[in-house]
Motif scaffolding. Structure first.
Motif, short mmCIF file in Angstrom:
data_model
loop_
_atom_site.label_atom_id
_atom_site.label_comp_id
_atom_site.label_asym_id
_atom_site.label_seq_id
_atom_site.Cartn_x
_atom_site.Cartn_y
_atom_site.Cartn_z
N UNK A 54 0.80 -1.22 0.00
CA UNK A 54 0.00 0.00 0.00
C UNK A 54 0.84 1.28 0.00
N UNK A 55 2.04 1.25 0.60
CA UNK A 55 2.86 2.47 0.62
C UNK A 55 3.37 2.82 -0.77
N UNK A 56 3.68 1.80 -1.57
CA UNK A 56 4.14 2.04 -2.94
C UNK A 56 2.98 2.40 -3.86
N UNK A 57 1.84 1.74 -3.67
CA UNK A 57 0.71 1.91 -4.57
C UNK A 57 -0.17 3.09 -4.21
N UNK A 58 -0.31 3.38 -2.91
CA UNK A 58 -1.29 4.37 -2.48
C UNK A 58 -0.68 5.64 -1.90
N UNK A 60 3.02 6.87 0.46
CA UNK A 60 4.23 6.45 1.15
C UNK A 60 4.18 6.72 2.66
N UNK A 61 3.26 7.59 3.10
CA UNK A 61 3.14 7.89 4.53
C UNK A 61 2.06 7.06 5.20
N UNK A 62 1.44 6.15 4.45
CA UNK A 62 0.34 5.36 4.99
C UNK A 62 0.83 4.32 6.00
N UNK A 63 -0.03 3.99 6.96
CA UNK A 63 0.26 2.94 7.93
C UNK A 63 -0.64 1.73 7.69
N UNK A 64 -1.57 1.85 6.73
CA UNK A 64 -2.48 0.76 6.40
C UNK A 64 -3.08 1.07 5.03
N UNK A 65 -3.37 0.02 4.25
CA UNK A 65 -3.99 0.21 2.95
C UNK A 65 -4.81 -1.00 2.55
N UNK A 66 -5.87 -0.79 1.79
CA UNK A 66 -6.72 -1.91 1.36
C UNK A 66 -7.41 -1.54 0.05
N UNK A 76 -6.56 4.14 2.28
CA UNK A 76 -5.36 4.07 3.11
C UNK A 76 -5.57 4.92 4.36
N UNK A 77 -4.71 4.68 5.34
CA UNK A 77 -4.80 5.38 6.62
C UNK A 77 -3.47 6.04 6.91
N UNK A 78 -3.52 7.30 7.34
CA UNK A 78 -2.34 8.01 7.81
C UNK A 78 -2.62 8.52 9.23
N UNK A 79 -1.57 8.76 9.99
CA UNK A 79 -1.75 9.27 11.35
C UNK A 79 -0.72 10.37 11.61
#
Length: 313
Positions: A54-58, A60-66, A76-79
């Motif tokens: 998910x970091x490559x596709x969606x 790079x700062x994400x902590x989760x992706x679906x 995706x989720x960022x915090x």
């Protein structure tokens, strides 16, 4: 009369079908993610699956992706670290941040709550992979962080239903542990704090304390398997605790009166369902004043990561 009875039976049948469908709107298994020492769980909409890259596709700062297996939807989720805000503060903070990148007047905004935590939803027209889509941006202010969900979904006949379903998913967000506890002076963060995992579980060391000649270790365990497990058993499989090269024995009797510690110890002895996470604790009796080492048992994890953590006394 018969026609009325038939309509009544048909109505009940349709109601039961509708109720059954509602139960399956979200995945039964909760997914988890971690950031800055805090762990969270939530339920994805039915048909959505975790995207490994998910970091490559969606983002790079994400902590989760679906991604949605039934459509082209992605999320995706960022915090970011943040003190807890009230509804007004959250609205001001997010408006100030988003106005740099979006024309907010082109969308809609709505505030609500997620398990007692203030939340806000921005619905914006956007583009994903050169196609016009809806962007649902949710911000939830937890005790220690601002959690940002971003869902990209197609503009089709099911758009409104998808929006409702996504809202249901976001509203299942739970903060499993409070990282303010782990950075407290009573539980200083372990050196090289990290999450260790295998096919069955992931375990993250969150804090340590030495008191009355006892070593108290706190940890968060996530059950990655399809069966129930005991957090305490998984901890013992994963780690060996040594003092001056000698293996320490686990104790069930804390020497201090601490209701929170009692609760964490009890959590470690209770079955943990598949896909769930919980914070627990273990106690070891110390024998001397030597250096304490936490060793990862052989064969428990893969990859090039440190296998020993040291606690200087």
């Amino acid at each position: 009369m018969k026609r009325r009875m038939f309509k009544g039976i048909l109505g009940c049948f349709l109601f039961l079908i509708l109720v059954g469908c509602q139960k399956d709107r979200l995945n039964k298994k909760s997914d988890t993610f971690s950031s800055n020492g805090s762990d969270y769980s939530f339920q994805l909409p039915s048909g959505w699956e975790i995207q490994e890259d998910y970091q490559d596709e969606l983002n790079e700062a994400a902590v989760f992706g679906a991604e949605d297996t039934n459509s082209r939807g992605v999320m995706f989720i960022r915090t970011q670290k943040s003190e807890s805000m009230n509804e007004t503060q959250l609205k001001e903070e997010t408006k100030k941040s988003l106005s740099k990148y979006y024309k907010l007047e082109a969308g809609k905004v709505e505030t609500f709550e997620v398990n007692g935590m203030p939340a806000i939803h921005y619905l914006m027209p956007s583009v994903y992979k050169k196609k016009a889509v809806w962007l649902d941006m949710y911000f939830v202010t937890t005790k220690t962080q601002l959690v940002n969900f971003q869902f990209y979904r197609s503009k089709d006949n099911n758009a409104e239903q998808q929006q409702q379903l996504i809202r249901e998913s976001v509203k299942t967000l739970k903060q499993l542990n409070d990282d303010q506890k782990t950075v407290d002076s009573n539980y200083p963060t372990l050196e090289n704090n990290q999450k260790l995992e295998n096919e069955q579980v992931s375990i993250q060391l969150t804090g340590n304390k030495i008191e009355d000649n006892q070593l108290i270790l706190r940890y968060v365990v996530t059950n990655k398997s399809s069966k129930e497990l005991l957090p305490r058993d998984e901890w013992q499989k994963m780690f060996t605790i040594e003092e001056l090269g000698k293996k320490l024995l686990m104790s069930d009797q804390p020497k201090t009166n601490d209701s929170e510690l009692d609760y964490l110890l009890a959590c470690g002895k209770q079955p943990l369902l598949a896909g769930e996470s919980v914070e627990s604790a273990v106690i070891y009796s110390l024998q001397s004043d030597g250096v304490i080492k936490i060793r990862v048992n052989e064969g428990q994890i893969r990859g090039d990561i440190p296998k020993v953590l040291t606690i200087e006394r």
